[in-house]
Design a protein around this motif. Structure first.
Motif, mmCIF file in Angstrom:
data_model
loop_
_atom_site.group_PDB
_atom_site.id
_atom_site.type_symbol
_atom_site.label_atom_id
_atom_site.label_comp_id
_atom_site.label_asym_id
_atom_site.label_seq_id
_atom_site.Cartn_x
_atom_site.Cartn_y
_atom_site.Cartn_z
ATOM 1 N N VAL A 14 -41.455 59.151 11.382
ATOM 2 C CA VAL A 14 -41.620 57.734 11.079
ATOM 3 C C VAL A 14 -41.764 57.527 9.579
ATOM 4 O O VAL A 14 -42.096 58.447 8.828
ATOM 5 C CB VAL A 14 -42.849 57.144 11.806
ATOM 6 C CG1 VAL A 14 -42.667 57.242 13.311
ATOM 7 C CG2 VAL A 14 -44.129 57.867 11.389
ATOM 8 N N THR A 15 -41.521 56.309 9.146
ATOM 9 C CA THR A 15 -41.617 55.971 7.732
ATOM 10 C C THR A 15 -43.076 55.961 7.280
ATOM 11 O O THR A 15 -44.003 55.894 8.094
ATOM 12 C CB THR A 15 -41.011 54.593 7.473
ATOM 13 O OG1 THR A 15 -41.760 53.619 8.212
ATOM 14 C CG2 THR A 15 -39.542 54.552 7.896
ATOM 15 N N ALA A 16 -43.259 55.977 5.966
ATOM 16 C CA ALA A 16 -44.612 55.925 5.412
ATOM 17 C C ALA A 16 -45.310 54.634 5.810
ATOM 18 O O ALA A 16 -46.512 54.623 6.119
ATOM 19 C CB ALA A 16 -44.551 56.063 3.890
ATOM 20 N N VAL A 25 -54.556 52.761 7.410
ATOM 21 C CA VAL A 25 -54.968 53.123 6.050
ATOM 22 C C VAL A 25 -53.935 52.622 5.047
ATOM 23 O O VAL A 25 -52.836 52.195 5.422
ATOM 24 C CB VAL A 25 -55.124 54.656 5.906
ATOM 25 C CG1 VAL A 25 -56.186 55.187 6.852
ATOM 26 C CG2 VAL A 25 -53.784 55.372 6.149
ATOM 27 N N LYS A 26 -54.276 52.701 3.774
ATOM 28 C CA LYS A 26 -53.359 52.334 2.714
ATOM 29 C C LYS A 26 -52.431 53.508 2.412
ATOM 30 O O LYS A 26 -52.696 54.651 2.795
ATOM 31 C CB LYS A 26 -54.127 51.944 1.448
ATOM 32 C CG LYS A 26 -55.002 50.715 1.619
ATOM 33 C CD LYS A 26 -55.730 50.388 0.321
ATOM 34 C CE LYS A 26 -56.602 49.140 0.469
ATOM 35 N NZ LYS A 26 -57.315 48.818 -0.783
ATOM 36 N N ARG A 27 -51.344 53.222 1.696
ATOM 37 C CA ARG A 27 -50.392 54.281 1.348
ATOM 38 C C ARG A 27 -51.089 55.399 0.555
ATOM 39 O O ARG A 27 -50.786 56.577 0.722
ATOM 40 C CB ARG A 27 -49.252 53.703 0.502
ATOM 41 C CG ARG A 27 -48.319 52.754 1.245
ATOM 42 C CD ARG A 27 -47.283 53.510 2.042
ATOM 43 N NE ARG A 27 -46.259 52.623 2.534
ATOM 44 C CZ ARG A 27 -45.086 52.430 1.935
ATOM 45 N NH1 ARG A 27 -44.792 53.079 0.825
ATOM 46 N NH2 ARG A 27 -44.202 51.597 2.451
ATOM 47 N N GLU A 28 -51.992 55.008 -0.334
ATOM 48 C CA GLU A 28 -52.671 56.016 -1.156
ATOM 49 C C GLU A 28 -53.436 57.016 -0.300
ATOM 50 O O GLU A 28 -53.452 58.221 -0.558
ATOM 51 C CB GLU A 28 -53.633 55.339 -2.153
ATOM 52 C CG GLU A 28 -52.967 54.520 -3.229
ATOM 53 C CD GLU A 28 -52.474 53.168 -2.739
ATOM 54 O OE1 GLU A 28 -52.786 52.789 -1.576
ATOM 55 O OE2 GLU A 28 -51.774 52.483 -3.507
ATOM 56 N N TYR A 52 -42.789 61.050 8.196
ATOM 57 C CA TYR A 52 -43.957 61.750 8.711
ATOM 58 C C TYR A 52 -43.772 62.023 10.205
ATOM 59 O O TYR A 52 -43.250 61.182 10.933
ATOM 60 C CB TYR A 52 -45.225 60.921 8.482
ATOM 61 C CG TYR A 52 -45.484 60.661 7.012
ATOM 62 C CD1 TYR A 52 -46.339 61.471 6.281
ATOM 63 C CD2 TYR A 52 -44.827 59.620 6.361
ATOM 64 C CE1 TYR A 52 -46.543 61.253 4.936
ATOM 65 C CE2 TYR A 52 -45.027 59.387 5.006
ATOM 66 C CZ TYR A 52 -45.882 60.211 4.291
ATOM 67 O OH TYR A 52 -46.071 60.000 2.959
ATOM 68 N N VAL A 53 -44.194 63.208 10.643
ATOM 69 C CA VAL A 53 -44.059 63.586 12.048
ATOM 70 C C VAL A 53 -45.007 62.724 12.883
ATOM 71 O O VAL A 53 -46.228 62.755 12.692
ATOM 72 C CB VAL A 53 -44.372 65.079 12.250
ATOM 73 C CG1 VAL A 53 -44.268 65.455 13.720
ATOM 74 C CG2 VAL A 53 -43.426 65.933 11.416
#
Length: 405
Positions: A14-16, A25-28, A52-53
């Motif tokens: 899947v995408t970030a 959560v946030k990307r960071e 991401y798996v």
């Protein structure tokens, strides 16, 4: 061609943005999880965008939810989630399995024998010398059983052997641990000979003879047996514990584990790796399969995002025995790790080793179940001490009761 929302290695990527949303959560924070080894970021073939798996994202979410209550723990515990049992036998860390406080890879590199490692798992103490185990007498109909199972896999042949041994003796319930360990030594030593009359000075030497290998193969076989001796609460060890908790005899417990290990998603991983490598042009095949989103066995262990520490010693051993044979495996491993980001697992290493030794097809899964039998016995003992029936509950999600007219 694989895109970020299709399947890679039988796992959805899947995408970030979606991963962050699922985790809340946030990307960071997501990137911090990657740097800490809690998640893998993979780049599918032919795409510049990484992902991401999904299975790992969901497992991480289950662990976070586990802190919020018992129901969340229960829902994720049986899917590589939170621990459900306490054990003093083996743990899993960045360096692989830890046997009673000793790293399995270190024990293998130091040349500690399988018998000594088994005693360590069973008693918590590592003997200073390799004990001699006396095998159980062979079943009275061993030759007939060998002929009957000649075309069966090693796990199935061992199931027949263990059942035959159990049939010739009355089951023993409530035995002391000392007697149980004596029975276990005799049983594992007999399992090493399969259904034949091979016998050597050690379990490894006996198994090497049973496979038709040279005497010099025994030391390599010993290393493999040590590396697979236990792996915490894996499927076959859990099956052995379920049987032990139900009060089953030792033979029945081992056969429950053998039956589970014969499954395509457990010991069968070795068979799939073997089938791939036997086709030739394996590196090209894995690229083609990856491009179609097909599963590629022998790579990407869920518990080791940075690579299975048990595989490198086996691959190195395979190179020392036969550089020619190992070259094909190295090419596939380099392709998988370099292009897809998946490191080899113990299954790939076992097949590489048996190929280098010139062992017959199906030998890798034989190494796996014979070595793991030491862990099965340890788990049977521990479950007997715990003295409770393993009986998880299920959450009913079927139809509501039909109302009376």
């Amino acid at each position: 061609m694989i895109n970020v929302d299709s399947t890679i290695h039988d796992l959805e990527v899947v995408t970030a943005a979606r991963a962050a949303k699922l985790l809340g959560v946030k990307r960071e924070t997501l990137y911090a999880y990657v740097s800490r080894g809690m998640l893998r970021r993979v780049q599918p073939v032919g795409k510049r965008v990484s992902g991401y798996v999904l299975a790992e994202v969901m497992r991480l979410r289950a662990r976070a939810n586990a802190r919020k209550g018992h129901a969340a723990v229960a829902s994720g515990a049986l899917r590589w989630g939170e621990p459900v049992l306490e054990t003093a036998i083996a743990g899993i860390g960045a360096r692989g399995p830890l046997y009673r406080g000793r790293w399995a890879v270190d024990l293998a590199n130091e040349g500690v024998s399988f018998e000594r490692v088994a005693e360590l798992l069973w008693t918590g103490e590592l003997p200073s010398a390799t004990p001699r185990w006396t095998p159980s007498p062979p079943p009275s109909k061993a030759k007939a059983l060998a002929a009957l199972t000649a075309r069966a896999s090693i796990p199935v042949r061992l199931q027949v052997l263990v059942a035959a041994l159990a049939a010739e003796h009355s089951p023993i319930f409530g035995a002391s641990e000392l007697l149980e360990r004596d029975r276990a030594r005799a049983l594992v030593a007999r399992m090493a000979s399969l259904l034949g009359d091979a016998h050597g000075p050690s379990v490894a030497a006996t198994f090497a003879r049973a496979l038709g290998l040279r005497e010099t193969a025994a030391s390599a076989v010993d290393v493999a047996l040590v590396l697979v001796a236990d792996h915490e609460l894996n499927a076959s060890s859990f099956a052995a514990r379920v049987a032990a908790g139900a009060g089953c005899d030792l033979h029945a417990c081992v056969n429950a584990a053998l039956a589970t290990a014969s499954g395509s998603n457990h010991g069968g991983e070795c068979d799939r790796v073997e089938a791939l490598m036997l086709q030739g042009r394996a590196a090209r095949l894995v690229r083609e399969r990856a491009a179609r989103g097909e599963r590629i066995s022998g790579f990407g262990h869920t518990l080791y995002p940075k690579g299975d520490p048990r595989a490198p010693p086996l691959l190195a051993l395979a190179r020392s025995i036969s550089k020619r044979s190992a070259a094909a495996f190295d090419e596939v491993a380099d392709t998988m790790q370099g292009e897809l980001g998946f490191a080899p697992t113990i299954d790939f290493g076992l097949v590489a080793l048996t190929a280098a030794l010139g062992a017959p097809p199906g030998s890798a899964v034989g190494l796996f179940v014979l070595g793991r039998s030491a862990g099965w016995v340890a788990h049977v003992q521990e479950q007997r001490r715990a003295d409770f029936l393993l009986r998880p509950r299920a959450r009913y999600i079927g139809p509501s009761p039909i109302a009376d007219p």
